[in-house]
Structure formats: structure tokens, C-alpha cells
Design a protein around this motif. Structure first.
Motif, short mmCIF file in Angstrom:
data_model
loop_
_atom_site.label_atom_id
_atom_site.label_comp_id
_atom_site.label_asym_id
_atom_site.label_seq_id
_atom_site.Cartn_x
_atom_site.Cartn_y
_atom_site.Cartn_z
N HIS A 1 53.53 89.89 35.14
CA HIS A 1 54.04 89.51 33.86
C HIS A 1 54.32 87.91 34.08
N THR A 2 54.10 87.20 32.83
CA THR A 2 54.26 85.90 32.61
C THR A 2 54.73 85.78 31.39
N TRP A 3 55.33 84.41 31.03
CA TRP A 3 55.72 83.90 29.63
C TRP A 3 55.62 82.43 29.51
N THR A 4 55.70 82.04 28.20
CA THR A 4 55.53 80.79 27.95
C THR A 4 56.70 80.31 27.36
N TYR B 1 55.59 80.67 32.77
CA TYR B 1 56.61 81.19 33.89
C TYR B 1 56.11 82.55 34.20
N ARG B 2 56.71 82.93 35.47
CA ARG B 2 56.53 84.22 35.99
C ARG B 2 58.04 84.34 36.84
N ASN B 3 58.33 85.56 37.12
CA ASN B 3 59.24 85.63 38.29
C ASN B 3 58.59 85.77 39.67
N PRO C 1 62.84 82.62 38.09
CA PRO C 1 61.65 82.47 37.21
C PRO C 1 60.85 81.18 37.67
N TRP C 2 59.63 81.10 37.73
CA TRP C 2 59.00 79.93 38.42
C TRP C 2 57.87 79.25 37.60
#
Lengths: 341, 620
Positions: A336-339, B242-244, B421-422
Motif C-alpha cells: 500500500h502506498t499513497w501520494t 509514501y508507505r508505512n 509513514p515513509w
């Protein structure tokens, strides 16, 4: 290029002699083993740069310094673990592990067991002199009951370990035995060990003239050797004795072997057990034989190759690579990623 | 939970930050609920930090206090540095969870209790003489009593899973309620459930039904006075993807990246140990990155296989925790003596001996710097957060290769399991690591050194004409042969030391995280205490106190300006999760009056603990 590819030019014994002065005690069996290895290697068509000797700690573990190949003198008992990592890193190398009865069976017994059961493609030579030499003569895991030493002034009360049985029990697919001063036959055994893909275990009876002189006299003394040594060969009857007049017959439904006289006044050769090096049960029977009651078995006692650890590991690595080499950017963005704009 | 300042358009109270702790039996799925809340909260745009806290027992007897598993998440509309001192919201799935966690909840905190688990038997197992829900124990708190067990069973009854399996979805029901309460989107969790149970769609549907039922309960049930629904606005984060990431993931990926940057295969030998095992698990999945993993027979074989691999021309690496480090000491000495690259991750846990394996501590600093026979120097690095683990794993690879030395990266259980978050870096932006295998036979011996770095040459076995022998015996400086010469041993000891100390020139100078580079008080932290220390210093400075935060990441050699920097402060306080280690190193190295602030409870510092110590030190 694989370890078995021949080098461009035929090497000789002296090509394997390093520039280091050999520092074993005068008369040590290790000299004979060193000579056997240096003599046998040229005929195995090895290349010096692909050959590595890895050792632990002890008299035998000085061995790599005297070979003009690559060498790693590591820490006590851990040579099998170092060699495993080395083979994983560099599968093309032809690796020999040098250990002793203390290094390999006492402090390093665990690593030896796992090297054998994993079937890491190395040759392991265990120099068995039934004593700690480098620390000045304490009893070892192969010392006989009653062995007097600085740490056992009234005699050892520890039951000794049989290295060859240990190797068989650990699942080694190649188990052989040789004798330090039998340079020719030792060379033959080592040649077979090297040809075997997977872990090859070779126990070498070795004399320590300083702390355990005559350690193997009951087996190796010239006048009794014909009755105390039985050199086995695949497909041949198990025979020994002066004039080859004795043999082993399997009795009690395979639970035991007994000595019989062959020929005149004895049994016909057809009644003798025939050595089958793929028969693990027979190998266990042979490994247990001890002089003077029975002849001690030498040569290749067991050989039944299976894919080596390295082959299995590289097969998985190849399978994992089938979809192409990994992409670090994709790895970091997996899941899972987010921007954030 | 901060006092609500305003109300959102949809009638939710707006909060600046919230700390939630999920607590239940080890089998109650609290880690899963916490993970899902974390992912969903990240999507919602909050900054966050998490702290999973679970027992060592895999399945402790149900209902007992030692079987309680917890997961804390702190999320906010501003940057979050710690998982929070105290939970604003405690979810207690059974009496034992309440018993263990209630003492951490501040007065007025919200406690959500699953009354369905408050049977006489469970109360007894938790050590309650009377029912805390009825005897006044809960008076200082806002309490939401719900029979979650029954409501869950009713919600999934028609799936026919049986009562036990039905009950197992109560973590999803609870999650649904919290999603309603904090305005989280259910979609990511629904998608995740569908993926996880793709082969058992009825289980996916049951879990989704439980999640929805919990949410619906929030929407429809009448809440007691003082309990409502809330909104935490998005945090302002630097733009990017971002990702955790947890510390152990970051170490594993950093090692794979380090190998790739160096163009070397990685051989990772490891033996399972809490809390380091997941580094092995992560790397075992990365074979297509040129990573070979080897689960060794013991800790010694693990590090030895890595040393053997480095001798063979690969990058050898291993990971462990304190007890394993103790076993690896001799092999580290061999790598120091033979001057081979080696990367070691030590995920510290509470010790000595077996200690408290699942609890965090920083007590391996001495062991890492000095814990070997002989004068055996090596490089020690300590990332301050899960995300930093990625960078320091790569840095460890670089230093190990460039200086032909073992490098220890000190992480700990808190960093290893905690997530943050990274911002994902781009691989193309990372500098390549130069590898030079020596191949010239002219004048060769294995201990020829680079004049600048003092690193010896690295030769790959298989190279013709460079056959050589190395080992643990002392070597002659000029020839690489075995040497017992007294002066030579002295010289080689100094050379090994100088090589390691020289690494300081190749690493950044110590900077001040927060505050001036001189003044009344410096708080010197290292490793995972970063968040609490930084937050405490921030608050102290807001109170007008003259205090600065310095955070050391290069534990050995230490930054070349550190001594000079520390001498510009009147007082130095060193908060550590151990009985005082870094403060002693600072005193020994720099003769500065560093004082300890130690905490050895297996738990991270609370901001308040550091803040109190700052006030006390400045008032003393």
C-alpha cells in the motif's frame, strides 16, 4: 567454468606447496596427509585459484597455510559454517574443509552435522588422532575409555565417538576412511571424495607422536595390518587377511557380520558379503567394525549422491529470477502506498 | 485527545491528534486491527506512529493478563514523532486487557469495553475480585460498554461459520466502530480482506459483514453523553509517494538495495530470534534481487556463513538480537582480524540473558562497541526511526565494503515492529557503492592497504595468481604472513583502530536536531528514543527553557565534532532505555559531565518523562 574443468597446464605436486615453513612436530601424521593431498591434486586436474582449503583451529587446521591455493584458517569448530557461506557466495569454488576430532566433533560437532545433512558440496577431511594436540594433550571425543591425559589423570570416562558412524547418522551421502601414512590409498580416497558432488566425509586415522603416539597401532602396525584393515571396493566381496584368506559373511538376517575363512577348508567366496556402496545399512555395519575383534573398514564405505545444497539453492534462485531481476523501486512501492501532493 | 476546537461540516468534532490502543487476548486479532487502522489512517492523510506490544507466548492461556496483546497508534494533523504517551481511547476486548492497560489511560479517557467477555471466569483469570464495570473502577473514565461478542455473532450468523469462527471476526466489528468514530474509509480494509481470503470468499464476506456492522452500530446507536464522532484533519507532509514501513522491513530492503548499489550478491545467514526474525523473512522473499538467505543451525554458524561469503567475494550479512550477538562475538573478531566486509543488524531487546524478548531496550551499545576479545574495533550505527533503517542499512554496506570491516546496525524492538509513514526514495537517487576487487599479482600480499582508508585489498577466490591464506592469527604488517612479533602486534592493533576511527572523516558531523549549538542543557539521545526526546525538547523550548536536542546515529566512531559540541553546554543529559551506557561512553571519550536518564522497563520513554527530567535538571 566448474571446479571439475581441467586447468590449461598440468600441475605438479610442487605447484601446491606454499612458501610457508611447515610447523608440525617431527613425525606428525599430518605431514603424510599433506603429501598425499599435494600429490593427488594434480591428477584431479584442479586449478589452484579455484581451490580453497578452509579449516578451524587445531594442529590439522594449520593445513591451509601449507597449500599454495586459497585458504582460510578460521575459528574453532566453525569451518563447516564458513565453508557453507563461501560455497553459497561462490559456487564455482572447489572447497576442502580440514578439521580434527576435537575441532570437528567437539566444539564444531553441530556444524559438521549440518554441513553433512545439508549436503554442501565440499570435501571434508577429519584428521582423527584421538587427542587434543595444540592444547597439549587433553583427551578428545574419540579418545578411548581410560585414556590418560592432563585432564584425565585417572583415565577418560567418556565413551568415544565413531566419526564415520556420526557422518552416516548425520545423513552424509559420501563416507570414506583412510590412513595418514597410506599415502597412495589416501590419495585414491580423496580423489573419489572430490569427484562426489555434495558433502564428502573422509575420516583419516592419524598418529600424534607427541601426545598420543601409537594412537592407531592396533590397526596400522605393519605386522597386523592385513588382519586389522579391510579395504572395500564397490561390487567386490569383503575380503582381507594375509593372502586375502578371510572374508565377512552376513549373518542373523543382516544384523551382524562374522569373519570366515575363504577357500581351502573355508567357505566359497560366493558366501561372502559383496560391498555395495549405495547400501546404507551395510555402511553402518562396516563403520562399526573395530580391531582387534574385527577388521576396520577402509575406502569408500558409502556413496549415494543426491542433489547438493548449492544446486538446490541455485535452483530456487534461478526460479525466483525467472520473472526477471528484482526492481528496487518496485519493491519499495509494493503493497500500500499513497501520494501527498 | 486534545480538546475539540471546532466542528466539521458533517458535525464531527475536530481533533488535532488521537492515540488509540487496541488491547485484547493474543488470539483476538488486535495486531491485525491495529495494522488495518494504520493503513487506513495513512490513506486519510494523517501522520502517524505505531507501537505493537505483544507477549512472548504465542498462545498464552486465553483470558490471562500475560496473554494480552496491544497495538497503539498515534495519528495527527501535524507531524507525529512517537506512538503517544497515553491512550486517549482504549479498546479492551476482555477483562485482562482492561486490567493491564487501564492504568495508562488518563482521567476522562474513553474506554470501549467488550462486555461479552466479562464473564465471571474471565474476571477471575484477569485477577479482578469484583466486576470493574460495576464497582466504580471506571468512574474516572468515559466508558462505552458494548457486547461486541454478541453483536458480532448476530452480524455474521447467516454465514454459518460456527460460533468460534464467528466470534473471531469481532476485531473487524470493533474496527468498524472505530472507523465510524474517527471517520476512516472502510474500502482499503474491505479490499484487503477480499485479497487475504480470496480462496475462502465466505470468510471474506463474514469479516466484511462484521466490519460494516460495527460501523452501522456507530451510526445508529445512541452514544452515551460525551462520546461522539471525530475528525482529525490531514497532516501537512512533504510531497511525494509514501508507505508505512517497519524497521525490520527497512533493514531488509536497505540490505537488498545496498547489494544492488554495490553490484554484489548478498548472502544473509541468520538464525531465528525475536525480534530480528522478520528481517530474515523479508529477505527470503528477495532471491530475485541477488539475495541468498541461509537459515543456519545457530547464531555462530549464521555469522560464520556470512564471513565465509564475504571471503568469497559476496556481501555477507546477518541479523540477530542481544543473545545472538553474544554468540557472534568470536566470529566478529575473525572478520575484524581478516578485515572482511560484514553487515550485522542487532535488533536489541530487554536483557540480560533471555530477558524480555518481545520488549524493547537499548542495552547492547557496550556489547556492540566493545563486546569482543582483544582490541577489536568495528563501526556501529544506530538509526533513529523505522524509515532511517533503510538509509543506515545501505550506509552499513558502504562502510563495510570501503573499509573492509564489520559494521553493526543497532536497531531495537520498538523500531523493528513500529511503523511510520515513509517517503519512498527513488533508487536512481542513491549513490552507487564502489567495489574494487584486487586482481594484480604484482607485489601482491593480502594485507596491502589503501593509504587513505587503511582498508586492505579484497581478493575474490578464483582470481589466478593471487592465491593466499588468511585467518585469525596476527598478520605481519608488511607481508600478511603469520607474525608473533611483539612490535608488529602493537602496530597492527593501532592500524586496525586507526582504520575504524578514520571512518568518522567519511560521515557527517554531528548536528543539533533542535535548539542552539550551545547553552544550558543538551539532551543527547540515540536510536529509538528520538521521538520522545525531540517532542520533550520541543515542549520545553516552548516553555522558554534553554535546552537542545542532539541525536547520535554514529555510535562508533563518533562524529569528529561531538566532543567539542558537547563542551558548549553546561549540562548534558542522556536518556537511554538501559542502565546508562552512552552517557558513560561520552564521559570516557570526552571528559564531559554527562548524566544518565535511564529507563529499563521494556517500554519506550514517554514524552512527559523526558520533559520532567529536563525541568528537573535545569532547576537543579
Amino acid at each position: 567454468m566448474t571446479p571439475l574443468d581441467p586447468p590449461a597446464q598440468k600441475l605438479t605436486k610442487k605447484d601446491f606447496v606454499s612458501d610457508q615453513e611447515v610447523r608440525w612436530c617431527p613425525g606428525c601424521g599430518d605431514y603424510a596427509i599433506l603429501a598425499a593431498v599435494q600429490r593427488a591434486l594434480p591428477d584431479m586436474d584442479v586449478s589452484r585459484e579455484k581451490t580453497v582449503f578452509v579449516s578451524g583451529i587445531g594442529c590439522s587446521s594449520r593445513f591451509p597455510y601449507y597449500m599454495s591455493t586459497y585458504g582460510f584458517h578460521t575459528i574453532h569448530g566453525r569451518a563447516p559454517a564458513l565453508a557453507t557461506g563461501l560455497k553459497l557466495a561462490n559456487p564455482e569454488l572447489d572447497i576442502w574443509v580440514i578439521t580434527g576430532d576435537g575441532d570437528g566433533l567437539s566444539i564444531g560437532g553441530n556444524h559438521l552435522m549440518h554441513l553433512l545433512r545439508r549436503n554442501v558440496d565440499v570435501q571434508l577431511m577429519l584428521f582423527n588422532n584421538r587427542i587434543y594436540g595444540l592444547t597439549k594433550g587433553q583427551y578428545s571425543p574419540t579418545s578411548l575409555l581410560g585414556q590418560r591425559s592432563p585432564s584425565t589423570p585417572m583415565g577418560s570416562v567418556d565413551a568415544p565417538l565413531n566419526p564415520t558412524l556420526f557422518a552416516l547418522g548425520a545423513g552424509s551421502r559420501f563416507v570414506a576412511r583412510g590412513i595418514d601414512t597410506s599415502i597412495k590409498t589416501l590419495g585414491d580416497v580423496l580423489t573419489e571424495a572430490r569427484a562426489h558432488r555434495g558433502a564428502s566425509f573422509v575420516e583419516i586415522l592419524q598418529n600424534c607422536p607427541v601426545f598420543n603416539d601409537g594412537a592407531w597401532d592396533g590397526v596400522t602396525a605393519k605386522d597386523i595390518a592385513s588382519d586389522t584393515q579391510m579395504w572395500v571396493e564397490h561390487g567386490k566381496p569383503l575380503r582381507f587377511g594375509k593372502n586375502n584368506d578371510k572374508g565377512l559373511r552376513i549373518v542373523e538376517g543382516g544384523r551382524r557380520v562374522e569373519i570366515v575363512t575363504v577357500g581351502d577348508g573355508g567357505v566359497p567366496e560366493s558366501e561372502l558379503a559383496v560391498h555395495d556402496e549405495t547400501n546404507r545399512t551395510l555402511a553402518f555395519l562396516l563403520a562399526q567394525l573395530t580391531a582387534p575383534e574385527m577388521p576396520m573398514a577402509f575406502g569408500v564405505l558409502y556413496r549415494d549422491p543426491q542433489p547438493s545444497y548449492g544446486q538446490a539453492v541455485s535452483a530456487q534462485n534461478t526460479q525466483a529470477m525467472a520473472k526477471g531481476a528484482g526492481d528496487i523501486d518496485a519493491l519499495l512501492r509494493s503493497g500500500h502506498t499513497w501520494t501527498v501532493e | 485527545m486534545d480538546t475539540p476546537v471546532t466542528e466539521s461540516a458533517d458535525g464531527r468534532e475536530i481533533l488535532d491528534s488521537v492515540v488509540i490502543r487496541f488491547a485484547g487476548d493474543s488470539g483476538d486479532g488486535m495486531q491485525l486491527a491495529g495494522d488495518q487502522f494504520t493503513q487506513t489512517t495513512a490513506v486519510a492523510g494523517n501522520d502517524l506512529a505505531t507501537f505493537p506490544d505483544f507477549p512472548a507466548e504465542i498462545r498464552a492461556p486465553a483470558g490471562t493478563t500475560f496473554g494480552v496483546s496491544g497495538f497503539q497508534i498515534h495519528f495527527a494533523s501535524h507531524d507525529v514523532l512517537t506512538p503517544g504517551d497515553a491512550p486517549d481511547v482504549l479498546v479492551a476486548m476482555n477483562p485482562a486487557a482492561l486490567k493491564v492497560n487501564l492504568r495508562d489511560v488518563p482521567r476522562g479517557g474513553l474506554v470501549i469495553v467488550n462486555t461479552g467477555a466479562f464473564s465471571k471466569a474471565n474476571l477471575k483469570k484477569a485477577g479482578y475480585a469484583s466486576d470493574p464495570l460495576a464497582d466504580g473502577t471506571m468512574a474516572p473514565y468515559r466508558v462505552l460498554k458494548i457486547d461486541i461478542s454478541k453483536l458480532t455473532s448476530d452480524a455474521v450468523e447467516h454465514f454459518g461459520l460456527g460460533s468460534k469462527a464467528s466470534l473471531r471476526t469481532k476485531n473487524l466489528w470493533t474496527l468498524g466502530l472505530l472507523y465510524w468514530m474517527f471517520d476512516r474509509d472502510r474500502a482499503p480494509t474491505i479490499k484487503w480482506l477480499e485479497g487475504k481470503f480470496s480462496k475462502k470468499p465466505e470468510l471474506a464476506q463474514a469479516n466484511i459483514a462484521a466490519l460494516n456492522a460495527g460501523h452501522v452500530y456507530g451510526e445508529t446507536a445512541e452514544m452515551p453523553q460525551g462520546i461522539g464522532c471525530y475528525k482529525v484533519p490531514k497532516a501537512v507532509l512533504e510531497s511525494g509517494t509514501y508507505r508505512n514501513i517497519t524497521g525490520n522491513e527497512a533493514l531488509a530492503w536497505g540490505l537488498a538495495a545496498g547489494g544492488r548499489l554495490a553490484g554484489l550478491p548478498v548472502v544473509f545467514g541468520s538464525y531465528p530470534i525475536t525480534p530480528a526474525s522478520s528481517v530474515l523473512h523479508n529477505l527470503a522473499k528477495l532471491k530475485h534481487f541477488g539475495v541468498t538467505t541461509f537459515q543456519a543451525e545457530d547464531e555462530i554458524a549464521a555469522v560464520c556463513s556470512a564471513v565465509g561469503a564475504s571471503f568469497g567475494g559476496a556481501l555477507g550479512a546477518t541479523a540477530t538480537s542481544g543473545p545472538g550477538m553474544a554468540l557472534k562475538g568470536e566470529a566478529l573478531g575473525l572478520a575484524i582480524m581478516t578485515e572482511l566486509p560484514l553487515v550485522v543488524f542487532d535488533i536489541q531487546r530487554a536483557g540480560p540473558s533471555t530477558g524480555m524478548p518481545t520488549k524493547t531496550e537499548q542495552s547492547d551499545l557496550f556489547q556492540a562497541i566493545w563486546g569482543r576479545n582483544g582490541d577489536a574495533p568495528l563501526c556501529v550505527l544506530a538509526p533513529a526511526s523505522p524509515g532511517e533503517c533503510f538509509h543506515y542499512a545501505i550506509e552499513a554496506c558502504r562502510i563495510a565494503i570501503k573499509y573492509m570491516t564489520p559494521v553493526i546496525v543497532l536497531s531495537d524492538g520498538f523500531i523493528a515492529n513500529g511503523a511510520e509513514p515513509w517517503k519512498i526514495p527513488s533508487f536512481g537517487d542513491l549513490p552507487r557503492i564502489e567495489v574494487r576487487f584486487h586482481a594484480d599479482p604484482e607485489g601482491f600480499h593480502p594485507y596491502i592497504r589503501d593509504e587513505q582508508t587503511l582498508a586492505r585489498v579484497w581478493v575474490k577466490p578464483g582470481t589466478p595468481g593471487l592465491e593466499h591464506r588468511i585467518g585469525g592469527l596476527e598478520k605481519d604488517f608488511a607481508s600478511g604472513n603469520i607474525s608473533y612479533d611483539p612490535k608488529n602486534h602493537h602496530k597492527m592493533t593501532k592500524v586496525r583502530e586507526a582504520k575504524i576511527l578514520g571512518i568518522a572523516k567519511d560521515m557527517p558531523q554531528q548536528h543539533v536536531e533542535l535548539g542552539n549549538d550551545h547553552g544550558a542543557l543538551a539532551i543527547v539521545g540515540w536510536g529509538s528514543t528520538f521521538g520522545s526526546v525531540n517532542q520533550a525538547v520541543r515542549r520545553a523550548r516552548a516553555e522558554g527553557l534553554d535546552v537542545s536536542h542532539i541525536h547520535v546515529r554514529q555510535m562508533w566512531p563518533m562524529p569528529s565534532n561531538l566532543g567539542e559540541l558537547l563542551r558548549r553546554f553546561d549540562k548534558i543529559l542522556v536518556p537511554e532505555l538501559n542502565n546508562g551506557q552512552l552517557y558513560r561512553v561520552l564521559r570516557a571519550e570526552y571528559l564531559v559531565p554527562a548524566q544518565p536518564l535511564d529507563k529499563v522497563e521494556g517500554q519506550p520513554f514517554k514524552v512527559a518523562e523526558v520533559l520532567d527530567a529536563i525541568r528537573e535538571t535545569l532547576n537543579a
